[in-house]
Design a protein around this motif. Structure first.
Motif, short mmCIF file in Angstrom:
data_model
loop_
_atom_site.label_atom_id
_atom_site.label_comp_id
_atom_site.label_asym_id
_atom_site.label_seq_id
_atom_site.Cartn_x
_atom_site.Cartn_y
_atom_site.Cartn_z
N ALA A 42 0.88 -1.18 0.00
CA ALA A 42 0.00 0.00 0.00
C ALA A 42 0.90 1.22 0.00
CB ALA A 42 -0.90 -0.01 1.23
N ARG A 43 1.23 1.70 -1.16
CA ARG A 43 2.19 2.80 -1.21
C ARG A 43 1.90 3.73 -2.38
NH1 ARG A 43 8.01 1.66 -3.63
NH2 ARG A 43 7.74 3.90 -3.86
N LEU A 44 2.43 4.93 -2.24
CA LEU A 44 2.40 5.89 -3.33
C LEU A 44 3.73 5.79 -4.07
CD1 LEU A 44 0.99 8.86 -1.25
CD2 LEU A 44 -0.21 7.73 -3.13
N THR A 45 3.70 6.02 -5.35
CA THR A 45 4.95 6.09 -6.08
C THR A 45 4.85 7.18 -7.15
OG1 THR A 45 6.58 4.88 -7.39
CG2 THR A 45 4.30 4.20 -7.64
N TRP A 46 5.94 7.87 -7.34
CA TRP A 46 6.00 8.94 -8.34
C TRP A 46 7.45 9.12 -8.74
CZ3 TRP A 46 8.72 13.40 -6.68
CH2 TRP A 46 8.99 13.45 -5.30
N TYR A 47 7.65 9.77 -9.85
CA TYR A 47 9.00 10.04 -10.32
C TYR A 47 9.06 11.53 -10.61
CZ TYR A 47 13.45 9.48 -12.70
OH TYR A 47 14.78 9.58 -13.04
N PRO A 48 10.19 12.17 -10.27
CA PRO A 48 10.23 13.62 -10.47
C PRO A 48 10.30 13.99 -11.95
CG PRO A 48 12.34 12.80 -9.71
CD PRO A 48 11.40 11.65 -9.64
N GLY A 49 9.61 15.06 -12.27
CA GLY A 49 9.71 15.60 -13.62
C GLY A 49 10.88 16.56 -13.69
N LEU A 50 11.25 16.87 -14.89
CA LEU A 50 12.36 17.81 -15.08
C LEU A 50 11.82 19.24 -14.97
CD1 LEU A 50 15.36 18.19 -15.76
CD2 LEU A 50 14.70 18.23 -18.18
N SER A 51 12.43 20.02 -14.08
CA SER A 51 11.99 21.41 -13.91
C SER A 51 13.18 22.32 -14.15
CB SER A 51 11.49 21.64 -12.48
OG SER A 51 10.52 20.70 -12.14
N SER A 52 12.89 23.46 -14.71
CA SER A 52 13.95 24.45 -14.85
C SER A 52 13.75 25.52 -13.78
CB SER A 52 13.89 25.08 -16.25
OG SER A 52 12.61 25.62 -16.45
N GLY A 53 14.84 26.12 -13.37
CA GLY A 53 14.75 27.17 -12.37
C GLY A 53 14.46 26.60 -11.00
N ASP A 54 14.11 27.50 -10.10
CA ASP A 54 13.92 27.10 -8.70
C ASP A 54 12.45 27.06 -8.30
OD1 ASP A 54 16.60 27.10 -8.62
OD2 ASP A 54 16.83 28.89 -7.37
N ALA A 55 11.57 27.23 -9.27
CA ALA A 55 10.19 27.52 -8.88
C ALA A 55 9.38 26.31 -8.47
CB ALA A 55 9.49 28.26 -10.02
N GLU A 56 9.60 25.17 -9.07
CA GLU A 56 8.60 24.12 -8.88
C GLU A 56 9.21 22.74 -8.67
OE1 GLU A 56 6.26 23.14 -12.25
OE2 GLU A 56 7.98 22.84 -13.53
N VAL A 57 8.38 21.88 -8.17
CA VAL A 57 8.69 20.45 -8.12
C VAL A 57 7.68 19.77 -9.03
CG1 VAL A 57 8.84 18.39 -6.69
CG2 VAL A 57 9.50 20.61 -5.74
N ALA A 58 8.16 19.20 -10.11
CA ALA A 58 7.24 18.57 -11.06
C ALA A 58 7.21 17.07 -10.85
CB ALA A 58 7.68 18.90 -12.48
N PHE A 59 6.09 16.46 -11.26
CA PHE A 59 5.97 15.00 -11.24
C PHE A 59 5.98 14.53 -12.70
CE2 PHE A 59 3.96 13.68 -6.97
CZ PHE A 59 4.68 14.66 -6.29
N ALA A 60 6.77 13.51 -12.97
CA ALA A 60 6.84 12.99 -14.34
C ALA A 60 5.44 12.62 -14.82
CB ALA A 60 7.75 11.77 -14.39
N ASP A 61 5.11 13.03 -16.01
CA ASP A 61 3.81 12.73 -16.64
C ASP A 61 2.63 13.31 -15.86
OD1 ASP A 61 5.02 10.97 -18.70
OD2 ASP A 61 5.41 9.68 -16.95
#
Lengths: 703, 276
Positions: free
Chosen positions: A285-304
């Motif tokens: 029972a878990r969450l899984t995600w992979y980070p997306g590529l972000s430019s700059g310091d503004a955001e944390v993206a999730f892949a897809d």
């Protein structure tokens, strides 16, 4: 005190070293900048990071003999297998596969399974490893997680893939969690609030972060950057030196509604010791995600733009920003491990089946079979995604309904989650689907309740809830009674006045459970008018002297209140006459007299009130008191940055009691926060039993 | 699956004539009631004590006079304690006045199963074409009840009341483990229904099916050939229960039972050994 604790204590007392010193400065911008310079620019994962550069999974065999099987995913072929005791999940670390075996950490070659080296763990609890570019960091400690501060002690090994030391071993009086390795540096989370960055060559401390407003329970590195956090996710950037969520590069991911079964962390807890290599409830029972590529310091993206929830044999894909349901997939057996990667999610089932599910629609675009029953698995495939694959045939509606009508009792918790998420989709057909769930004969009661709750939150939900009330229990046709208590509450919360007759039909239905009767009667009273007086009187007569409600006296009191509220003088007279009957139990007689007397006493002041008040008047009272509940709005904005405006519905009784608060878009946290605060305000009084007011609110502070 | 023993069903069958005798219908053949005694009992319904009221209800049930219907209905609608509710419902059943149908229907939806059961039994005793539809609907609804005893009583009551239109519902009830439905199927069904009931042989307990066959075999309006067919069906599964059933049947045959049926039953009894 155990041997390991004693040894570690001696080390900690005698070997302070250059790292983890008390006076090392926290959150220094220059240190953060130096670390960032060594990390280099974030990049998208273009191929798996292991030494083979190929997508690989390593499976630990569940059963005798224990062992590992390495599988080349791209070739869909076994690389090698070994028989050996495995007491941890396997980790793929560059050119090695690491795992605990007894009191040793073992390193095998990823290429051919040959042993590269071992490390004595000194009876310490292993927290985990981080590895990159031939550098391996291992953390262990005196106990798994929850040791009192005075007994905390940890050890950090900085090694190569043969498990030979690359830098001095560091013993500290801290709780050190599973590390990450990137740019020749080791990122060590400690005491759930700090991160120390060590030089991989010397072990010297390069940088220290203290996060003031979030626990740090995990950290990991990927080509896209270094990420850390607790309930939310930070990306290591120049803003990390602030040590705060608001000024760091941070993505809030907190929510309480809907709850996830098993209460999974956003990323596995770095401070949970690796106890054994058996199938793990947390992995199921878990969450899984992979980070997306972000430019700059503004955001944390999730892949897809995907966050995946794995439960038992189900995968649920959501949009991380608003948890909007994207797809659901039920597999043919439980999942042992799953890992999100760019383009999808890779799944290892306990049966040994391997699957790649596409991020967009959950379509299965690759399958394999490891050939062994699997306890745990290490997955390193980020950067590889199988091409092609047909578009998945079933639409979201079909996927969700298949899950909701799945008779598998073990899947009930995840079905409940799917129901809550599905109920929020804006497709107008969803309400009808929820009704189908509500009416399904073998549907577990928690799912039927959840369906009723989801309908309550939908703009067209009233009609469907009323339709559900048309059902009555039927033994011959295996038709269950609707969840009257939940539906009555929902209709009352929505102030669905025209639902009173449908509710009355269940007043005289013996299948309405006794524990639902009070809420049913109160809802009839709240939503009804003079037309409900006769049935309430009949109800009082039928059950006043009957033993049926001996254990539920509030039911009769609520009915008496309804007769008093809607029945005028004749209603009060009825109550007084019933109280005087020789067979009316004394306790009930007192209640009836008190209700009648109370209503007579309140009548003069009630007559001076308006029948109701306008929504504008109600909103004006709230606007004048915005400072009282401003923190609720700010908090909602922080939790859900895209949410700038909500319509808040208040269902309020004529004497100022707040029955229900809901928002569109739905945000249970905001509603829960507002309710007790608004209840304290001097709300306008009116004659109606209750009314509902919709108040638009901007979440940003008013200038 | 809830099993209804053969013994219990036979017991239920034995009570059927008594229920029938309790019916007063439109009042034909009823002995004259002492008007003063009737009025006194009705007056006593207003007494402020349980014993007096209970005694009055008992008397009114014995009188079975429709003039007591309205006072008893008033008493029920006033909301008396449990014992008085039970007694009043039974008294209305004894009177079986069509004017009591509405209040009895209300009580078929009472929260306590015992009250629902009594109301179903009472309402089934009302035979009046003006209220037949209401009664039939109430009895059919009671078959859907969550309480097995209420369902069982309703299943039997449908047969007592002669609702032939409920045949499919009775079969559904039988399939859904309401074994009492077999009795009413036997009371009301034709040859096709006898065949349909026989289709359950081997799939359901024999003890659940035999009461239905018993009803078919005892009816004077059921063709002899169909009765012989039932006996042949039983012969196919010959065993001690079948033998006991046929022996009992022959020991107390219904009036006018044809020699043909009797001979066939005797033949099957003879060929079934005492112990298999």
């Amino acid at each position: 005190m155990s041997r390991s604790l004693l040894i570690l204590g001696l080390f900690v007392a005698g070997c302070g070293g250059n790292s983890f010193a008390n006076l090392f400065p926290d959150n220094r911008e220059v240190d953060v900048a130096a670390v960032l310079a060594r990390l280099g620019a974030p990049a998208a994962a273009r191929r798996p990071q292991n030494a083979l550069g190929r997508p690989v999974v390593v499976l630990s065999r569940n059963g005798d003999p224990q062992g590992l099987v390495a599988w080349d995913v791209e070739a869909n072929a076994k690389l090698w297998s070994v028989d050996r005791a495995v007491d941890s999940p396997p980790w793929i670390a560059g050119g090695a596969v690491l795992f605990r075996s007894g009191d040793e950490l073992v390193s095998l070659s990823l290429q051919d399974g040959e042993e590269l080296g071992t490390l004595d763990l000194d009876d310490l609890v292993l927290y985990g490893i981080g590895a990159a570019d031939g550098l391996v960091a291992v953390t262990a400690g005196s106990s798994a997680g929850g040791v009192a501060a005075s007994f905390r002690s940890g050890r950090i090994w900085i090694l190569d893939e043969t498990l030979s030391r690359r830098a001095p071993t560091t013993d500290v009086d801290k709780l050190v969690g599973r590390p990450a390795v990137a740019g020749g540096m080791v990122f060590v989370p400690w005491d759930r609030q700090n991160i120390t960055v060590l030089d991989g060559a010397t072990g010297d401390e390069l940088c220290r972060l203290v996060i003031g407003d979030e626990m740090v329970t995990w950290i990991f590195a990927a080509p896209e950057g270094v990420f850390y956090g607790g309930k939310g996710a930070f990306r290591f950037t120049g803003r990390s030196a602030s040590g705060r969520r608001a000024t760091g590069t941070y993505r809030a991911m907190e929510w309480t509604d809907p709850g996830f079964p098993g209460d999974p962390e956003l990323w596995p807890d770095a401070f949970a010791g690796v106890i054994d290599g058996r199938p793990n409830a947390r992995a199921r029972a878990r969450l899984t995600w992979y980070p997306g590529l972000s430019s700059g310091d503004a955001e944390v993206a999730f892949a897809d733009d995907r966050l995946y929830f794995v439960y038992y044999r189900y995968l649920v894909a959501m949009r991380p920003g608003d948890r909007a349901l994207q797809w659901v997939r039920g597999l043919d057996g439980p999942v042992a491990e799953a890992a999100a990667v760019p383009g999808g999610v890779f799944v290892v089932q306990e049966s040994g089946a391997l699957r790649f599910l596409r991020a967009a629609d959950g379509a299965e675009t690759w399958t394999g079979d490891g050939g062994v029953p699997v306890a745990r698995a290490g997955i390193d495939i980020a950067g590889w995604a199988p091409e092609g694959g047909a578009v998945r045939g079933e639409d979201l509606h079909t996927q969700a309904m298949a899950a909701l009508l799945d008779p598998d009792a073990a899947a009930v918790p995840v079905r409940s989650l799917v129901l809550a998420l599905f109920g929020r989709t804006t497709d107008p057909g969803v309400s009808r689907d929820l009704l189908e769930v509500l009416r399904a004969p073998q549907m577990p009661v928690e799912l039927r309740n959840e369906a009723a709750h989801a309908l309550q939150l939908r703009p067209d939900g009233d009609g469907f809830l009323r339709q559900a009330l048309e059902d009555h229990y039927d033994y011959l046709h295996d038709r269950p009674a609707p969840p009257v208590g939940v539906i009555a509450t929902a209709l009352r919360n929505r102030n669905a006045r025209d639902a009173a007759p449908a509710l009355v039909a269940h007043l005289f239905d013996p299948e309405t459970p006794p524990e639902a009767m009070e809420v049913l009667v109160r809802s009839i009273v709240a939503l009804g008018d003079a037309a409900v007086v006769a049935p309430l009187q009949r109800f009082l007569r039928m059950y006043g002297a009957d033993t049926e409600f001996n254990a539920f006296p509030n039911v009769l009191e609520a009915a008496a209140y309804g007769v008093a509220a809607h029945g005028g003088d004749a209603g009060l007279q009825f109550l007084e006459e019933l109280a005087d009957e020789w067979f009316t139990p004394p306790g009930l007689a007192d209640v009836l007299r008190n209700v009648a007397a109370g209503r007579r006493a309140a009548a003069p002041s009630l007559s001076t009130l308006p029948r109701s008040v306008s929504a504008a008047d109600f909103a004006a009272v709230l606007a004048a008191n915005r400072s009282a509940y401003a923190s609720c709005l700010t908090d909602a904005r922080r939790r859900r940055p895209p949410l700038a405006h909500v319509d808040v519905s208040f269902t309020v009784t004529g004497d100022g009691l707040v029955i229900d608060v809901s928002t569109i878009p739905a945000d249970a946290g905001l509603a829960l926060c507002l309710k007790p605060i608004v209840e304290q305000l001097a709300l306008p009084r009116f004659q109606l039993q209750q009314d509902r007011f919709v108040v638009p609110m901007d979440l940003d502070p008013v200038e | 699956m809830r099993l209804l023993s053969f013994g219990i069903l036979v017991g239920l069958l034995a009570t059927s004539p008594a229920l029938a005798q309790g019916r007063r219908g439109g009042g034909g053949g009823r002995p004259a009631v002492d008007r003063a005694a009737l009025e006194a009992a009705i007056e006593e319904l207003k007494a402020p004590d349980m014993a007096t009221v209970l005694n009055a209800i008992t008397k009114l049930a014995e009188f079975a006079d429709p003039r007591a219907t309205a006072p008893l209905t008033r008493l029920l609608r006033a909301g008396p304690p449990d014992e008085l509710t039970h007694a009043a419902i039974q008294a209305l059943g004894a009177i079986s006045d069509p004017d009591s149908v509405d209040v009895l229907i209300e009580y078929t939806r009472h929260r306590r199963p015992r009250v629902r059961r009594l109301a179903v039994q009472s309402i089934a005793q009302i035979r009046d074409p003006r209220v037949n539809d209401k009664v039939n609907e109430a009895l059919r609804n009671a078959l859907r009840d969550s309480n097995d005893r209420v369902r069982g009583v309703a299943a039997i009551a449908i047969g007592e009341h002669g609702d032939r239109g409920a045949m499919d519902l009775l079969f559904l009830a039988f399939e859904r483990n309401v074994p009492e439905a077999a009795i009413s199927i036997g009371k009301l069904g034709g040859t096709a229904e006898a065949e349909r009931l026989a289709g359950f042989l081997g799939r359901r307990q024999l003890s659940e099916i035999l009461p239905g066959f018993n009803e078919f075999l005892r009816r004077s309006d059921f063709p002899d050939d169909a009765k012989v067919n039932i006996i042949h069906k039983l012969e196919e599964i010959a065993g001690p229960d079948v033998k006991r059933f046929l022996v009992n049947f022959l020991a107390s045959p219904p009036p006018g039972l044809s020699q043909k049926v009797k001979d066939e039953a005797q033949r099957v009894v003879r060929i079934i050994p005492d112990a298999i």
